[in-house]
Design a protein around this motif. Structure first.
Motif, PDB file in Angstrom:
ATOM      1  N   LYS A  31       8.081  87.392  47.836  1.00 57.95           N
ATOM      2  CA  LYS A  31       7.620  87.212  46.453  1.00 57.95           C
ATOM      3  C   LYS A  31       7.563  85.719  46.148  1.00 57.95           C
ATOM      4  O   LYS A  31       8.525  85.115  45.676  1.00 57.95           O
ATOM      5  CB  LYS A  31       8.564  87.919  45.478  1.00 57.95           C
ATOM      6  N   ALA A  32       6.415  85.127  46.437  1.00 56.16           N
ATOM      7  CA  ALA A  32       6.261  83.687  46.239  1.00 56.16           C
ATOM      8  C   ALA A  32       6.206  83.320  44.761  1.00 56.16           C
ATOM      9  O   ALA A  32       6.705  82.271  44.346  1.00 56.16           O
ATOM     10  CB  ALA A  32       4.994  83.193  46.943  1.00 56.16           C
ATOM     11  N   VAL A  33       5.583  84.175  43.960  1.00 52.80           N
ATOM     12  CA  VAL A  33       5.512  83.987  42.504  1.00 52.80           C
ATOM     13  C   VAL A  33       5.888  85.319  41.876  1.00 52.80           C
ATOM     14  O   VAL A  33       5.328  86.357  42.235  1.00 52.80           O
ATOM     15  CB  VAL A  33       4.105  83.548  42.056  1.00 52.80           C
ATOM     16  N   ASP A  34       6.825  85.285  40.934  1.00 55.82           N
ATOM     17  CA  ASP A  34       7.432  86.534  40.454  1.00 55.82           C
ATOM     18  C   ASP A  34       7.343  86.663  38.936  1.00 55.82           C
ATOM     19  O   ASP A  34       8.351  86.646  38.228  1.00 55.82           O
ATOM     20  CB  ASP A  34       8.888  86.591  40.909  1.00 55.82           C
ATOM     21  N   GLY A  35       6.111  86.750  38.429  1.00 54.68           N
ATOM     22  CA  GLY A  35       5.918  87.041  37.005  1.00 54.68           C
ATOM     23  C   GLY A  35       6.054  85.842  36.088  1.00 54.68           C
ATOM     24  O   GLY A  35       6.906  85.842  35.200  1.00 54.68           O
ATOM     25  N   ILE A  36       5.215  84.812  36.277  1.00 50.40           N
ATOM     26  CA  ILE A  36       5.302  83.625  35.429  1.00 50.40           C
ATOM     27  C   ILE A  36       4.150  83.595  34.428  1.00 50.40           C
ATOM     28  O   ILE A  36       3.076  84.148  34.686  1.00 50.40           O
ATOM     29  CB  ILE A  36       5.326  82.316  36.253  1.00 50.40           C
ATOM     30  N   SER A  37       4.385  82.960  33.298  1.00 48.06           N
ATOM     31  CA  SER A  37       3.378  82.852  32.239  1.00 48.06           C
ATOM     32  C   SER A  37       3.432  81.454  31.629  1.00 48.06           C
ATOM     33  O   SER A  37       4.517  80.953  31.321  1.00 48.06           O
ATOM     34  CB  SER A  37       3.624  83.895  31.146  1.00 48.06           C
ATOM     35  N   PHE A  38       2.278  80.840  31.479  1.00 45.40           N
ATOM     36  CA  PHE A  38       2.161  79.559  30.785  1.00 45.40           C
ATOM     37  C   PHE A  38       0.693  79.322  30.468  1.00 45.40           C
ATOM     38  O   PHE A  38      -0.176  80.101  30.889  1.00 45.40           O
ATOM     39  CB  PHE A  38       2.727  78.398  31.624  1.00 45.40           C
ATOM     40  N   SER A  39       0.393  78.282  29.735  1.00 41.85           N
ATOM     41  CA  SER A  39      -0.995  77.976  29.382  1.00 41.85           C
ATOM     42  C   SER A  39      -1.253  76.479  29.508  1.00 41.85           C
ATOM     43  O   SER A  39      -0.329  75.671  29.479  1.00 41.85           O
ATOM     44  CB  SER A  39      -1.312  78.448  27.955  1.00 41.85           C
ATOM     45  N   ILE A  40      -2.522  76.140  29.651  1.00 43.81           N
ATOM     46  CA  ILE A  40      -2.957  74.741  29.708  1.00 43.81           C
ATOM     47  C   ILE A  40      -4.031  74.557  28.650  1.00 43.81           C
ATOM     48  O   ILE A  40      -5.045  75.274  28.659  1.00 43.81           O
ATOM     49  CB  ILE A  40      -3.505  74.367  31.093  1.00 43.81           C
ATOM     50  N   GLY A  41      -3.818  73.630  27.727  1.00 47.77           N
ATOM     51  CA  GLY A  41      -4.793  73.367  26.681  1.00 47.77           C
ATOM     52  C   GLY A  41      -5.948  72.518  27.177  1.00 47.77           C
ATOM     53  O   GLY A  41      -5.926  71.973  28.281  1.00 47.77           O
ATOM     54  N   ARG A  42      -6.938  72.394  26.363  1.00 50.02           N
ATOM     55  CA  ARG A  42      -8.084  71.555  26.713  1.00 50.02           C
ATOM     56  C   ARG A  42      -7.676  70.081  26.658  1.00 50.02           C
ATOM     57  O   ARG A  42      -6.979  69.658  25.745  1.00 50.02           O
ATOM     58  CB  ARG A  42      -9.247  71.844  25.762  1.00 50.02           C
ATOM     59  N   SER A  43      -8.105  69.323  27.662  1.00 51.57           N
ATOM     60  CA  SER A  43      -7.784  67.894  27.790  1.00 51.57           C
ATOM     61  C   SER A  43      -6.275  67.660  27.890  1.00 51.57           C
ATOM     62  O   SER A  43      -5.777  66.633  27.442  1.00 51.57           O
ATOM     63  CB  SER A  43      -8.363  67.095  26.606  1.00 51.57           C
ATOM     64  N   GLU A  44      -5.559  68.592  28.470  1.00 43.61           N
ATOM     65  CA  GLU A  44      -4.102  68.513  28.569  1.00 43.61           C
ATOM     66  C   GLU A  44      -3.680  68.425  30.035  1.00 43.61           C
ATOM     67  O   GLU A  44      -4.318  69.001  30.920  1.00 43.61           O
ATOM     68  CB  GLU A  44      -3.490  69.757  27.923  1.00 43.61           C
ATOM     69  N   ILE A  45      -2.597  67.684  30.278  1.00 45.29           N
ATOM     70  CA  ILE A  45      -2.036  67.585  31.623  1.00 45.29           C
ATOM     71  C   ILE A  45      -0.690  68.307  31.630  1.00 45.29           C
ATOM     72  O   ILE A  45       0.217  67.943  30.886  1.00 45.29           O
ATOM     73  CB  ILE A  45      -1.844  66.121  32.052  1.00 45.29           C
ATOM     74  N   VAL A  46      -0.590  69.333  32.460  1.00 43.85           N
ATOM     75  CA  VAL A  46       0.659  70.079  32.612  1.00 43.85           C
ATOM     76  C   VAL A  46       1.222  69.792  33.995  1.00 43.85           C
ATOM     77  O   VAL A  46       0.538  69.965  35.009  1.00 43.85           O
ATOM     78  CB  VAL A  46       0.434  71.600  32.437  1.00 43.85           C
ATOM     79  N   GLY A  47       2.463  69.325  34.042  1.00 44.63           N
ATOM     80  CA  GLY A  47       3.138  69.064  35.302  1.00 44.63           C
ATOM     81  C   GLY A  47       3.948  70.269  35.728  1.00 44.63           C
ATOM     82  O   GLY A  47       4.684  70.851  34.921  1.00 44.63           O
ATOM     83  N   LEU A  48       3.811  70.677  36.990  1.00 44.43           N
ATOM     84  CA  LEU A  48       4.557  71.816  37.531  1.00 44.43           C
ATOM     85  C   LEU A  48       5.489  71.291  38.619  1.00 44.43           C
ATOM     86  O   LEU A  48       5.033  70.769  39.641  1.00 44.43           O
ATOM     87  CB  LEU A  48       3.592  72.857  38.103  1.00 44.43           C
ATOM     88  N   VAL A  49       6.806  71.410  38.398  1.00 40.43           N
ATOM     89  CA  VAL A  49       7.781  70.820  39.306  1.00 40.43           C
ATOM     90  C   VAL A  49       8.765  71.876  39.806  1.00 40.43           C
ATOM     91  O   VAL A  49       8.913  72.944  39.216  1.00 40.43           O
ATOM     92  CB  VAL A  49       8.562  69.675  38.623  1.00 40.43           C
ATOM     93  N   GLY A  50       9.441  71.521  40.885  1.00 42.55           N
ATOM     94  CA  GLY A  50      10.441  72.405  41.471  1.00 42.55           C
ATOM     95  C   GLY A  50      10.682  72.018  42.915  1.00 42.55           C
ATOM     96  O   GLY A  50       9.986  71.182  43.485  1.00 42.55           O
ATOM     97  N   GLU A  51      11.707  72.626  43.515  1.00 42.82           N
ATOM     98  CA  GLU A  51      12.035  72.335  44.904  1.00 42.82           C
ATOM     99  C   GLU A  51      10.927  72.825  45.838  1.00 42.82           C
ATOM    100  O   GLU A  51      10.129  73.688  45.486  1.00 42.82           O
ATOM    101  CB  GLU A  51      13.354  73.021  45.288  1.00 42.82           C
ATOM    102  N   SER A  52      10.917  72.292  47.059  1.00 45.12           N
ATOM    103  CA  SER A  52       9.962  72.756  48.062  1.00 45.12           C
ATOM    104  C   SER A  52      10.178  74.242  48.325  1.00 45.12           C
ATOM    105  O   SER A  52      11.316  74.701  48.441  1.00 45.12           O
ATOM    106  CB  SER A  52      10.146  71.974  49.367  1.00 45.12           C
ATOM    107  N   GLY A  53       9.072  74.984  48.387  1.00 47.92           N
ATOM    108  CA  GLY A  53       9.158  76.415  48.649  1.00 47.92           C
ATOM    109  C   GLY A  53       9.348  77.286  47.431  1.00 47.92           C
ATOM    110  O   GLY A  53       9.503  78.504  47.561  1.00 47.92           O
ATOM    111  N   CYS A  54       9.305  76.683  46.230  1.00 48.49           N
ATOM    112  CA  CYS A  54       9.537  77.493  45.024  1.00 48.49           C
ATOM    113  C   CYS A  54       8.282  78.227  44.558  1.00 48.49           C
ATOM    114  O   CYS A  54       8.356  79.065  43.660  1.00 48.49           O
ATOM    115  CB  CYS A  54      10.091  76.626  43.898  1.00 48.49           C
ATOM    116  N   GLY A  55       7.118  77.915  45.134  1.00 52.90           N
ATOM    117  CA  GLY A  55       5.897  78.636  44.761  1.00 52.90           C
ATOM    118  C   GLY A  55       4.884  77.825  43.982  1.00 52.90           C
ATOM    119  O   GLY A  55       3.888  78.386  43.501  1.00 52.90           O
TER     120      GLY A  55
END
Length: 336
Positions: A31-55
């Motif tokens: 289960k590489a990704v287990d039920g995540i939810s988020f959104s990205i607005g227009r002209s927006e930068i969203v950073g996604l961080v975590g340890e190696s192998g977290c998905g």
């Protein structure tokens, strides 16, 4: 009425089958990704961080709908809703033929600038290729657009006839950025675009991407493990652990005032250039990261969490609004 975000990821799940035995049957799944939810607005930068192998990379590939081409047996669930000019499109349910219509709207910058460019094509041809596929332009218009984009990312026109091996890593990544911009996308997914570069070159590429984002009014999903880089470029930060989102909110809030125990541990490891602060409190997590094939029950972080309680093993914590523009997956923090 508030404007819809550009993209909404709703309860995204990604599972890779594990085969075994003489017949090669499915014996387990990752289960590489287990039920995540988020959104990205227009002209927006969203950073996604975590340890190696977290998905993190798997999330990016799912959002651009290329996972099924990489691993045909992959199982992808949930919704990946894009809102294009009044049209709502779920990429996860699109047939490949229908997906082609939207390929130009979402582009990707890959991690390895050495492997992501065709060594048999000049850099001008590399940038022209997506224009040829997706935009109805003449040969001259296509050529001029490619040269214009190469100049935008800091390369000279007289370099357009060179091949990728004639450039440095930073210059190759600039070509990758120009290629991603070629079709006027709404969203660019950046899969650790500076991790393979020297630190001095990283700063140049990051500043270039910020300038590009403002000029072209494009949204970014910026995947990285370097938290200081993510804080510098992002409007919002999402913290991921073992396929789950732990925290999501405004960049300054998450970076400077994290609430989730995992976010705090992750941020405590960020190097500080000031030698007077070298003895600040460092949170060292106990144990090892569990395998995605056999995740802990309840909260996936509970086996390493310093504030875990018995109730944490009973059910997966809900990802809920903790404060304005700040989401959290930890009821214990909420109670405190």
């Amino acid at each position: 009425m508030s404007q819809k975000p550009l993209v909404e990821v709703k309860n995204l799940t990604v599972s890779f089958p594990v085969s075994g035995g003489i017949m090669g049957r499915k014996v387990a799944e990752v289960k590489a990704v287990d039920g995540i939810s988020f959104s990205i607005g227009r002209s927006e930068i969203v950073g996604l961080v975590g340890e190696s192998g977290c998905g993190k990379t798997t999330v990016g590939r799912a959002m651009i709908n290329i996972l099924k081409y990489i691993a045909p047996d992959v199982e992808v669930g949930g919704e990946i809703l894009y809102h294009f000019d009044g049209e709502d499109v779920d990429f996860n349910k699109l047939h490949p033929r229908r997906m082609r219509k939207y390929r130009s709207r979402v582009q990707m910058i890959f991690q390895d600038p050495y492997a992501s460019l065709n060594p048999r094509m000049t850099v001008a041809q590399i940038v022209e290729e997506p224009i040829k596929i997706h935009l109805n332009l003449s040969d001259e218009e296509r050529r001029n657009r490619a040269l214009e984009l190469l100049e935008k990312v800091g390369l000279r026109k007289d370099q357009s006839g060179r091949f990728p091996h004639e450039f440095s890593g930073g210059q190759r990544q600039r070509v990758g950025i120009a290629r991603a911009l070629a079709t006027n996308p709404d969203l660019i997914i950046c899969d650790e675009p500076v991790s393979a570069l020297d630190v001095s070159i990283q700063a140049q590429v990051i500043n270039l991407m910020m300038d590009i984002q403002k000029e072209f009014d494009v949204s970014f999903l910026f995947i990285a493990h370097d938290l200081s880089v993510v804080e510098h470029i992002s409007d919002k930060i999402a913290v991921m652990y073992l396929g789950n989102l732990m925290e999501f909110g405004d960049a300054s809030q998450v970076y400077h005032h994290p609430k989730h125990p995992y976010s705090k541990a992750l941020l405590s490891a960020v190097p500080i250039p000031n030698p007077k602060e070298k003895n600040r409190n460092r949170i060292v997590l106990k144990g090892d990261v569990p395998t995605p094939m056999n995740k802990p029950s309840g909260c996936s972080f509970r086996t390493r969490c310093p504030i875990a309680e018995d109730s944490c093993s009973e059910e997966v914590p809900k990802f809920e609004l903790y404060a304005p523009n700040h989401w959290l997956a930890c009821p214990i923090v909420k109670d405190n």
